[in-house]
Design a protein around this motif. Structure first.
Motif, mmCIF file in Angstrom:
data_model
loop_
_atom_site.group_PDB
_atom_site.id
_atom_site.type_symbol
_atom_site.label_atom_id
_atom_site.label_comp_id
_atom_site.label_asym_id
_atom_site.label_seq_id
_atom_site.Cartn_x
_atom_site.Cartn_y
_atom_site.Cartn_z
ATOM 1 N N GLY A 1 74.084 -31.049 -22.792
ATOM 2 C CA GLY A 1 74.079 -29.602 -22.955
ATOM 3 C C GLY A 1 73.117 -28.878 -22.031
ATOM 4 N N ASP A 2 72.650 -29.548 -20.989
ATOM 5 C CA ASP A 2 71.691 -28.962 -20.073
ATOM 6 C C ASP A 2 72.352 -28.239 -18.893
ATOM 7 O OD1 ASP A 2 69.689 -29.975 -21.619
ATOM 8 O OD2 ASP A 2 69.448 -31.785 -20.425
ATOM 9 N N ALA A 3 73.624 -28.465 -18.678
ATOM 10 C CA ALA A 3 74.320 -27.850 -17.550
ATOM 11 C C ALA A 3 75.390 -26.888 -18.075
ATOM 12 C CB ALA A 3 74.971 -28.924 -16.673
ATOM 13 N N SER B 1 64.513 -33.016 -17.392
ATOM 14 C CA SER B 1 64.781 -34.017 -16.355
ATOM 15 C C SER B 1 64.317 -33.572 -14.971
ATOM 16 C CB SER B 1 66.275 -34.330 -16.298
ATOM 17 O OG SER B 1 66.999 -33.197 -15.842
ATOM 18 N N GLY B 2 64.258 -32.263 -14.740
ATOM 19 C CA GLY B 2 63.910 -31.745 -13.421
ATOM 20 C C GLY B 2 65.092 -31.685 -12.474
ATOM 21 N N TRP B 3 66.287 -32.002 -12.977
ATOM 22 C CA TRP B 3 67.489 -32.024 -12.144
ATOM 23 C C TRP B 3 68.118 -30.639 -12.061
ATOM 24 C CZ3 TRP B 3 69.846 -36.566 -15.319
ATOM 25 C CH2 TRP B 3 69.191 -37.761 -14.989
ATOM 26 N N CYS B 4 68.687 -30.329 -10.900
ATOM 27 C CA CYS B 4 69.454 -29.103 -10.713
ATOM 28 C C CYS B 4 70.777 -29.244 -11.460
ATOM 29 C CB CYS B 4 69.706 -28.870 -9.227
ATOM 30 S SG CYS B 4 70.812 -27.486 -8.887
ATOM 31 N N ALA B 5 71.180 -28.200 -12.179
ATOM 32 C CA ALA B 5 72.434 -28.238 -12.930
ATOM 33 C C ALA B 5 73.650 -28.293 -12.008
ATOM 34 C CB ALA B 5 72.541 -27.014 -13.843
ATOM 35 N N VAL C 1 63.649 -30.910 -7.184
ATOM 36 C CA VAL C 1 63.110 -30.063 -6.117
ATOM 37 C C VAL C 1 62.577 -30.912 -4.955
ATOM 38 C CG1 VAL C 1 61.325 -28.371 -5.530
ATOM 39 C CG2 VAL C 1 62.661 -28.097 -7.615
ATOM 40 N N PRO C 2 61.803 -31.971 -5.212
ATOM 41 C CA PRO C 2 61.339 -32.786 -4.077
ATOM 42 C C PRO C 2 62.497 -33.418 -3.283
ATOM 43 C CG PRO C 2 60.001 -33.251 -6.007
ATOM 44 C CD PRO C 2 61.138 -32.392 -6.467
ATOM 45 N N GLU C 3 63.562 -33.824 -3.970
ATOM 46 C CA GLU C 3 64.715 -34.407 -3.272
ATOM 47 C C GLU C 3 65.420 -33.363 -2.422
ATOM 48 O OE1 GLU C 3 65.812 -37.896 -6.508
ATOM 49 O OE2 GLU C 3 66.739 -35.919 -6.718
ATOM 50 N N ILE C 4 65.507 -32.135 -2.914
ATOM 51 C CA ILE C 4 66.136 -31.049 -2.153
ATOM 52 C C ILE C 4 65.316 -30.773 -0.893
ATOM 53 C CG2 ILE C 4 66.641 -28.571 -2.159
ATOM 54 C CD1 ILE C 4 67.349 -28.957 -5.191
ATOM 55 N N VAL D 1 74.509 -23.515 -7.392
ATOM 56 C CA VAL D 1 74.111 -23.292 -8.782
ATOM 57 C C VAL D 1 72.716 -23.888 -8.933
ATOM 58 C CG1 VAL D 1 74.625 -23.764 -11.203
ATOM 59 C CG2 VAL D 1 76.493 -23.459 -9.576
ATOM 60 N N CYS D 2 71.724 -23.101 -8.622
ATOM 61 C CA CYS D 2 70.355 -23.609 -8.609
ATOM 62 C C CYS D 2 69.630 -23.221 -9.893
ATOM 63 C CB CYS D 2 69.612 -23.093 -7.388
ATOM 64 S SG CYS D 2 70.386 -23.596 -5.846
#
Length: 62
Positions: free
Chosen positions: A59-61, A17-21, A27-30, A10-11
């Motif tokens: 409510g971001d995910a 926040s820049g976090w993947c849901a 992205v840099p961590e991935i 689920v990208c």
């Protein structure tokens, strides 16, 4: 899904926040995941559930 990759397919990234849901990483961590030391990967993996939960509460995910 090598190296205990937390990706669940689920990208979708939150703009705030820049976090993947799906997995909670940025992205840099991935990109760096495979090159991280086991210690760093484990430390990050422990934080990911908190990130995903926080994003869902805001409510971001999905």
């Amino acid at each position: 899904m090598k190296e205990k990759d937390p990706c669940i397919g689920v990208c979708r990234f939150d703009g705030k926040s820049g976090w993947c849901a799906g997995c909670g990483r940025t992205v840099p961590e991935i990109r760096a995941w495979r090159k991280m030391t086991p210690f760093r990967r484990d430390a990050l993996a422990r934080d990911l559930p908190r990130r995903v939960k926080r994003a869902a509460a805001e409510g971001d995910a999905p």
